[in-house]
Scaffold this active site. Structure first.
Site, PDB file in Angstrom:
ATOM      1  N   HIS A  90       0.809  -1.218   0.000  1.00 28.34           N
ATOM      2  CA  HIS A  90       0.000   0.000   0.000  1.00 28.34           C
ATOM      3  C   HIS A  90       0.839   1.263   0.000  1.00 28.34           C
ATOM      4  CE1 HIS A  90      -3.304  -2.721   1.097  1.00 28.34           C
ATOM      5  NE2 HIS A  90      -4.080  -1.790   0.598  1.00 28.34           N
ATOM      6  N   GLY A  91       2.039   1.195   0.510  1.00 31.58           N
ATOM      7  CA  GLY A  91       2.858   2.397   0.518  1.00 31.58           C
ATOM      8  C   GLY A  91       4.171   2.157   1.213  1.00 31.58           C
TER       9      GLY A  91
END
Lengths: 482, 392
Positions: A322-323
């Site tokens: 996700h990041g």
């Protein structure tokens, strides 16, 4: 270009559909490809080259694997090369900044000089279309999908604008046949447009209305108890309506041109356990992690201890996907831990013993999910700790002045409305002791008024969302950043 | 289970299945109609003259690569649709009609009273911003005094402060509540002559509103009363402006007309009609006042003597342009007042323009009246504020 913008609704979609339906079927994938690349280039022309390069690379590797025989050692080597190429691109664009920053922090702590580094911009949608490549190469290797012999079909699959930038993560196997032959009809178009409009209303009318409140609450330096819980609860609702709304738009647009995309959400906030939650939230990512990570790692077949390790590993990697920040890693660890705890607890329960009542299970699950979302949303670890401190009441209790003025009536109304919509699907079910009668077929079975409401409700929601969108600044989709 | 995300309703009856199929076809047909309507709107927006002007500047390779063309098209589509007015009004009506919300910039009180959220919210680092503005005023007061020019600062209290009774629960931050006194204290410690309007406005409010309901500014009654207060302070600060022999008269229109209603505009409700079904807060009605000069002193002295009047200058914001404040101030002072206030001028814009301009250099005034809205003093400094702080 984003779906919730007037250039998309008014300048992109009408000519796309017009050209698409006026073109003979054998050329329609060309229409999809050209319009989708234009859609992507609208944001950054140069990153279109990356998309094309990844497409050509993966297509070529797959063809070479096929030529060598998918089960052959050479195909395995080629697949590994393909995975390294794709994941290498992802690693460079998505994680290099984080890696260098972390390295610099370490060497800084040792009193050494930092490495010079120019910040790299993450191409939009990269995380999604790289996962598509991974699934395609692995599926070809496993013999689960025949290799695409048409570059056009493969490139169109990767580029279909409705799923290009934030999913759902559609596998080639799911639409491979539809790329060759698909059904079009006014009814299909109607179902697709209905789905799109409901998603649009979820995103623009609900999620975007809540957005300023979330931004303000997470920006507070010293949130109070009320501020902290408001931040967490409203973000929990915003994220769901934003991402589920986006997914519905993507699914609806695909349906309008004859594709059946897999669902991405199944009422995740009605989950009765954390395991149930992950069987309902971002379904296409969950099954990707299951099929291409969890099971290859051994899944639950290699003993209890290894199962817990696998769960933790998969969720941590899922978080990192996700990041590139510690927040996402810890968010993954949190969910990995919860899934492990749930598994351990479930194994301890005597066989046949009654499970936790739905209300308690759902409340506990939502509490755990909500705590996780704070990590997910906060700008950094300090930001998350600040909100947690607020939720514990360490900075006072009442609504703070800095947030009170942001709690406008429309935003305030949308919080219970969004919560009610989350729990609406429970209505036809027996809730506790009360049974609320809803006829089979829902509104449609309620006579002319019911039919009219069922038919027109998406248009009313779409109209409301459109006027709200026009009278305020557009809010980007939350999942674009991933 | 009926799912709001998947919209899959299990239909078992063939009749219902048929109904659903027809409904979905109808939805398809309606969607095609909407797409056609959208295409017309989108293309018409591109051909609007303002859009053409904007787009002409970004139709080159480098702009396309840098995303400037996309941004310009985005702007055009978000601002120049033929249905622009209708869409904005519909958004405003939906927000107010359904939720009684005024949107991000307007807070809704009771009985159609509207307030700027800028007056309610706390501002980050407000204390530092107020000090910086007070320092600017102090420096300018000193520079004016060196040229024998008087200065009177008039701090206009927030509508949300004076018309608090009709806020009806709309919260106001503690910082905003304390702002007026805090800034007046800063002026006092710097020995800057300032008129306290909060007390007389609060007193005047006992006998009726001194602000418009649907506008941020003082109404004609409030403006007239405050003009008297400011005039008294001005004559105390600069007795030499005296009674120059001018006389003014304020006329009132016989028929009432709608007030300015800037907050209806902020809510996108300014063009919405007032129908039997209420779609917006009722606009203010007023008998418009206009002040005219009716008498001027006879010419006296020689060719090189000072002309009478012309020695007072009004700087400030839209408060000085609304409610006939300027006219009433001239009437109260018995002298013409040069009005250099700017709508949206905030704290510094009009002052910066005036002090840098030829009017100030060529015919310096005897007295500067500087009207400042309370709501701006704690806000972050803008470019004009920073420029004025560095000198004119």
């Amino acid at each position: 270009m984003v779906f919730a913008s007037f250039e998309f609704l008014f300048l992109f979609l009408p000519p796309f559909f017009a050209v698409y339906f006026l073109t003979p079927f054998r050329y329609r994938n060309w229409v999809i490809l050209i319009f989708s690349w234009a859609f992507y280039a609208w944001w950054r022309v140069d990153f279109l080259a990356l998309l094309i390069a990844v497409t050509v690379f993966t297509f070529t590797i797959a063809r070479l694997m096929d030529a060598a025989g998918p089960q052959s050692p050479r195909a395995k080597t080629l697949m590994i090369a393909g995975l390294i190429g794709n994941l290498g691109v992802l690693a460079y664009f998505k994680y290099a900044n984080f890696g260098v920053a972390t390295f610099n922090q370490l060497v800084g702590a040792m009193g050494l000089g930092a490495v010079g580094w120019a910040e790299i911009v993450l191409p939009i949608g990269l995380s999604f279309y790289v996962l598509q490549s991974v699934s395609y190469l692995v599926d070809v290797r496993r013999g689960e999908v025949p290799v695409s012999r048409s570059f056009l079909n493969y490139a169109a699959y990767k580029a279909i604008f409705s799923q290009l930038i934030a999913g759902p993560i559609v596998r080639y196997a799911e639409i491979g046949e539809e790329l060759k032959q698909r059904h079009h009809s006014l009814r299909q178009f109607g179902i697709g447009s209905r789905t799109f409009m409901i998603g649009f209303a979820m995103k623009v009318a609900i999620a975007d209305t809540l957005s300023p409140l979330v931004d303000a609450a997470f920006a507070l330096a010293q949130p109070t108890l009320v501020d902290g819980w408001l931040a967490a609860i409203v973000y929990t609702l915003q994220l769901y309506f934003d991402f589920a709304g986006y997914s519905l738009m993507a699914i609806g647009l695909a349906r309008m041109i004859g594709f059946s995309f897999p669902p991405n959400f199944d009422n995740p906030y009605l989950a009765g356990s954390i395991q149930d939650f992950w069987q309902r939230w971002h379904l296409t990512l969950s099954r990707f992690l299951r099929d291409y990570l969890y099971i290859p790692l051994g899944g639950n077949r290699a003993g209890p201890r290894r199962t817990y390790v696998n769960l933790m590993l998969v969720m941590t990697i899922g978080g990192l996907w996700h990041g590139s920040s510690w927040n996402f890693i810890l968010w993954g660890v949190w969910h990995g831990g919860l899934l492990g705890l749930h598994r351990w607890w479930s194994r301890r329960r005597p066989r046949g013993a009654p499970g936790m009542p739905f209300a308690s299970g759902n409340a506990l699950t939502m509490l755990a999910v909500l705590i996780g979302w704070v990590l997910f949303r906060a700008k950094d670890l300090d930001g998350a700790l600040t909100v947690y401190a607020g939720m514990l009441g360490l900075h006072g209790t009442g609504l703070s002045d800095a947030l009170a003025w942001q709690v406008t009536p429309d935003r305030l109304w949308f919080v219970p409305l969004a919560a009610a919509l989350v729990y609406l699907p429970l209505l036809p079910k027996r809730v506790g002791r009360w049974a609320i009668p809803v006829p089979a077929g829902g509104l449609l079975a309620n006579g002319a008024l019911g039919i009219a409401a069922w038919t027109l409700a998406p248009f009313v929601g779409f109209a409301l969302a459109t006027v709200l969108l026009y009278s305020r600044d557009a809010v980007p989709f939350l999942y674009f950043q991933f | 289970m009926t799912s709001i995300t998947q919209h899959s309703i299990r239909i078992t009856s063939p009749a219902l299945y048929g109904v659903r199929a027809w409904s979905e076809r109808l939805q398809g047909a309606l969607a095609i109609g909407l797409l056609a309507l959208g295409a017309w709107q989108g293309l018409a927006a591109l051909t609007a003259p303002a859009a053409q002007h904007r787009l002409a500047q970004v139709l080159d390779g480098s702009s396309i690569l840098a995303g400037r063309t996309a941004a310009a098209v985005n702007f055009v589509e978000a601002h120049y649709l033929p249905a622009d007015g209708v869409l904005r009004a519909a958004g405003g009506v939906a927000r107010w009609g359904i939720f009684r919300s005024g949107g991000p910039q307007v807070a809704v009180g009771c009985n159609d009273w509207l307030y700027l959220t800028d007056e309610l919210r706390p501002w980050p680092d407000a204390s530092a911003h107020m000090q910086a503005r007070a320092d600017t005023l102090s420096r300018i007061a000193g520079q004016l005094a060196a040229r024998n020019i008087g200065l009177v600062v008039t701090l206009v209290p927030d509508k949300a402060r004076i018309e608090a009774a009709t806020r009806c629960g709309t919260p106001r931050s503690a910082q905003a509540d304390a702002r007026y006194a805090a800034f007046m204290d800063l002026l006092k410690t710097r020995a800057i002559p300032a008129v306290d309007l909060a007390a007389p406005m609060t007193a005047a409010r006992q006998d009726g509103p001194v602000f418009y309901r649907t506008d941020t500014h003082w109404n004609q009654r409030g403006a007239a009363m405050m003009a008297d207060v400011v005039a008294k302070a001005a004559m105390t600060a600069a007795p030499e402006i005296g009674d120059a022999g001018f006389r003014f008269r304020t006329d009132r229109a016989e028929a009432p007309t709608q007030g300015p209603g800037d907050m209806l505009r902020l809510m996108s409700l300014d063009q919405v009609p007032d129908l039997a079904v209420k779609l917006r807060p009722s606009p203010d009605l007023q008998n418009l006042e206009q002040t005219v000069q009716v008498e001027a002193p006879a010419e006296t002295g020689g060719l090189l003597d000072d002309a009478p009047g012309g020695g007072v200058v009004l700087l400030g914001s839209s408060f000085s342009l609304n409610g006939n404040f300027h006219g009433r101030l001239q009437e109260a002072l018995h002298t013409p007042v040069g009005n250099f206030a700017e709508a949206g001028g905030g704290f510094a814009s009009s002052a910066r323009t005036y002090f840098k301009g030829g009017a100030f250099a060529d015919t310096p005034p005897k007295l500067v009246i500087w009207e400042i809205p309370e709501r701006v003093v704690g806000q972050p400094l803008d470019a004009a504020d920073r420029a004025l702080a560095e000198g004119w």
